[in-house]
Structures are given as structure tokens and as C-alpha cells.
Design an enzyme around this catalytic site. Structure first.
Site, mmCIF file in Angstrom:
data_model
loop_
_atom_site.group_PDB
_atom_site.id
_atom_site.type_symbol
_atom_site.label_atom_id
_atom_site.label_comp_id
_atom_site.label_asym_id
_atom_site.label_seq_id
_atom_site.Cartn_x
_atom_site.Cartn_y
_atom_site.Cartn_z
ATOM 1 N N CYS A 250 58.619 45.297 53.998
ATOM 2 C CA CYS A 250 59.814 44.726 54.637
ATOM 3 C C CYS A 250 59.348 43.886 55.822
ATOM 4 C CB CYS A 250 60.809 45.814 55.035
ATOM 5 S SG CYS A 250 60.211 46.988 56.263
ATOM 6 N N ASN B 14 58.338 47.007 58.952
ATOM 7 C CA ASN B 14 57.680 48.244 58.500
ATOM 8 C C ASN B 14 58.075 49.446 59.361
ATOM 9 O OD1 ASN B 14 54.280 49.535 58.014
ATOM 10 N ND2 ASN B 14 56.075 49.862 56.758
ATOM 11 N N CYS C 297 61.858 50.364 59.243
ATOM 12 C CA CYS C 297 63.143 50.854 58.715
ATOM 13 C C CYS C 297 63.129 51.041 57.198
ATOM 14 C CB CYS C 297 64.282 49.905 59.095
ATOM 15 S SG CYS C 297 64.597 49.818 60.870
ATOM 16 N N ARG C 298 63.089 49.938 56.446
ATOM 17 C CA ARG C 298 63.250 50.036 54.986
ATOM 18 C C ARG C 298 61.990 50.479 54.250
ATOM 19 N NH1 ARG C 298 65.421 44.048 54.525
ATOM 20 N NH2 ARG C 298 63.993 43.971 56.312
ATOM 21 N N SER C 299 60.873 49.775 54.473
ATOM 22 C CA SER C 299 59.695 50.101 53.658
ATOM 23 C C SER C 299 59.123 51.499 53.939
ATOM 24 C CB SER C 299 58.613 49.014 53.765
ATOM 25 O OG SER C 299 58.178 48.826 55.085
ATOM 26 N N ASP D 181 68.893 44.679 55.759
ATOM 27 C CA ASP D 181 68.152 45.106 56.943
ATOM 28 C C ASP D 181 69.083 45.957 57.820
ATOM 29 O OD1 ASP D 181 66.799 45.363 59.287
ATOM 30 O OD2 ASP D 181 66.299 43.243 59.493
HETATM 31 P P1 4NP Z 1 62.645 46.621 58.646
HETATM 32 O O1 4NP Z 1 63.741 46.414 59.786
HETATM 33 O O2 4NP Z 1 62.164 45.249 58.250
HETATM 34 O O3 4NP Z 1 63.422 47.284 57.558
HETATM 35 O O4 4NP Z 1 61.542 47.486 59.219
HETATM 36 C C1 4NP Z 1 63.479 45.673 60.950
HETATM 37 C C2 4NP Z 1 62.828 46.263 61.992
HETATM 38 C C3 4NP Z 1 62.596 45.539 63.150
HETATM 39 C C4 4NP Z 1 63.030 44.237 63.243
HETATM 40 C C5 4NP Z 1 63.685 43.653 62.174
HETATM 41 C C6 4NP Z 1 63.901 44.363 61.028
HETATM 42 N N1 4NP Z 1 62.828 43.518 64.436
HETATM 43 O O5 4NP Z 1 63.298 42.377 64.515
HETATM 44 O O6 4NP Z 1 62.150 44.005 65.346
#
Ligand code: 4NP
Length: 157
Positions: A7, A10, A12-14, A123
Site C-alpha cells: 500500500c 505500509n 494501515c492496509r498492507s 485508504d
Molecule cells: P496505508 O495508509 O497506505 O494503508 O498504510 C496510509 C498511511 C499513511 C499515509 C497514507 C496512507 N500518510 O499519508 O501518511
């Protein structure tokens, strides 16, 4: 089978996708290696978002020991399958891959459940209420991945 879940951050989702797939692989006696990474490096070294850790715990697995890292060039050789959570991750991965063989390993994870539809896993970073929905999407998609790679059509006699 070696699978990398990818993602943006790294956190939240992955990490959830990694935890879900690891639990399912273990439950199915599959000796698969599952890891996760982000296309971005902002959160490298951090543990998963507390909301992802909590969502995992609510569903019976623990992802708190994971640490975020960025996708590396050698991931495209090491892993058999590189699964993007959304179309932006997918495009970023295609931009990082250097050969046709490497590009052929990249797929959108939801396409295992809804072939050709290119659905995004949303997201949830700014949307607390999405974590549970993300979990259920990934749970179903991971089942579909396992089915695809463990179901063998018997030879015709
Ligand atoms: P992820 O979510 O891609 O599912 O880990 C996010 C985590 C942090 C951010 C964006 C998406 N950020 O902008 O910091």
C-alpha cells in the site's frame, strides 16, 4: 509462494493484508512467505497504525510486531506475487519494476475476487470507520488468492 502486500504507507492496509494472509496460509498448511511494504518511506520503521492492530486483534490475529518498510528493487525478484491495494499503488509498482517478468508479478488484490474490475481497497488513514470494511475486503480477497493457487483441476482421463 512468496507474496508481498503493498500500500502507500505500509501502516494501515498492507499490514492487515499480511496478517490475514499469514493466518490463512498457516490454517491451510501452506508454507507461503508473506510480507508487506509501502511505496512511500514516511513511516519506515514504525509499527502498524493502532487502528489496524486493533482490527486484527478483534479478528484473532496480532500484527503488532510488524515494522513498516519501503518497497525495494529486489522485491520484484524475490516475490512471486506483488499485490497492490489500490490503483495508485499499482501504477507506482509498475513504474518501479524493470523487466516484463517483474511487471507480470504485480496485480490489484481485489481483482482476485472481482476479475478485471480494478477495485481499490480504500485508504482508511483519515476514515476510522473504514478499517473494519478494509478487513472484510482483504479477508475475502485473500481467500480468493488461496483458492486460485491451491485449486488444481484434475487431469482429464
Ligand atoms: P496505508 O495508509 O497506505 O494503508 O498504510 C496510509 C498511511 C499513511 C499515509 C497514507 C496512507 N500518510 O499519508 O501518511
Amino acid at each position: 509462494m512468496k507474496i508481498l502486500m503493498v500500500c502507500l504507507g505500509n501502516i494501515c492496509r498492507s499490514p492487515l493484508a499480511e496478517g490475514i494472509m499469514q493466518a490463512k496460509a498457516q490454517a491451510n498448511n501452506l508454507h507461503w512467505k508473506v510480507d508487506s511494504a509501502g511505496t512511500g518511506a514516511w513511516h519506515a520503521g514504525e509499527r502498524p497504525d493502532s487502528r489496524s492492530i486493533r482490527t486484527g486483534r478483534n479478528h484473532g490475529f496480532d500484527i503488532a510486531r510488524q515494522r513498516a518498510r519501503q518497497v525495494r528493487k529486489d522485491d520484484f525478484d524475490h516475490f512471486d506475487l506483488i499485490l497492490a491495494m489500490d490503483s495508485s499503488n499499482y501504477e507506482d509498482l509498475l513504474g518501479l519494476a524493470q523487466t516484463d517478468e517483474q511487471r507480470s508479478k504485480i496485480a490489484m488484490i481485489m481483482n482476485f475476487l472481482h476479475p478485471g474490475e480494478n477495485r481499490d481497497v480504500p485508504d482508511p488513514y483519515y476514515h476510522n470507520q473504514l478499517f473494519e470494511e478494509v478487513y472484510h475486503m482483504l479477508d475475502a480477497a485473500c481467500d480468493a488468492v488461496i483458492t486460485q493457487f491451491t485449486t488444481h483441476t484434475p487431469p482429464k482421463t
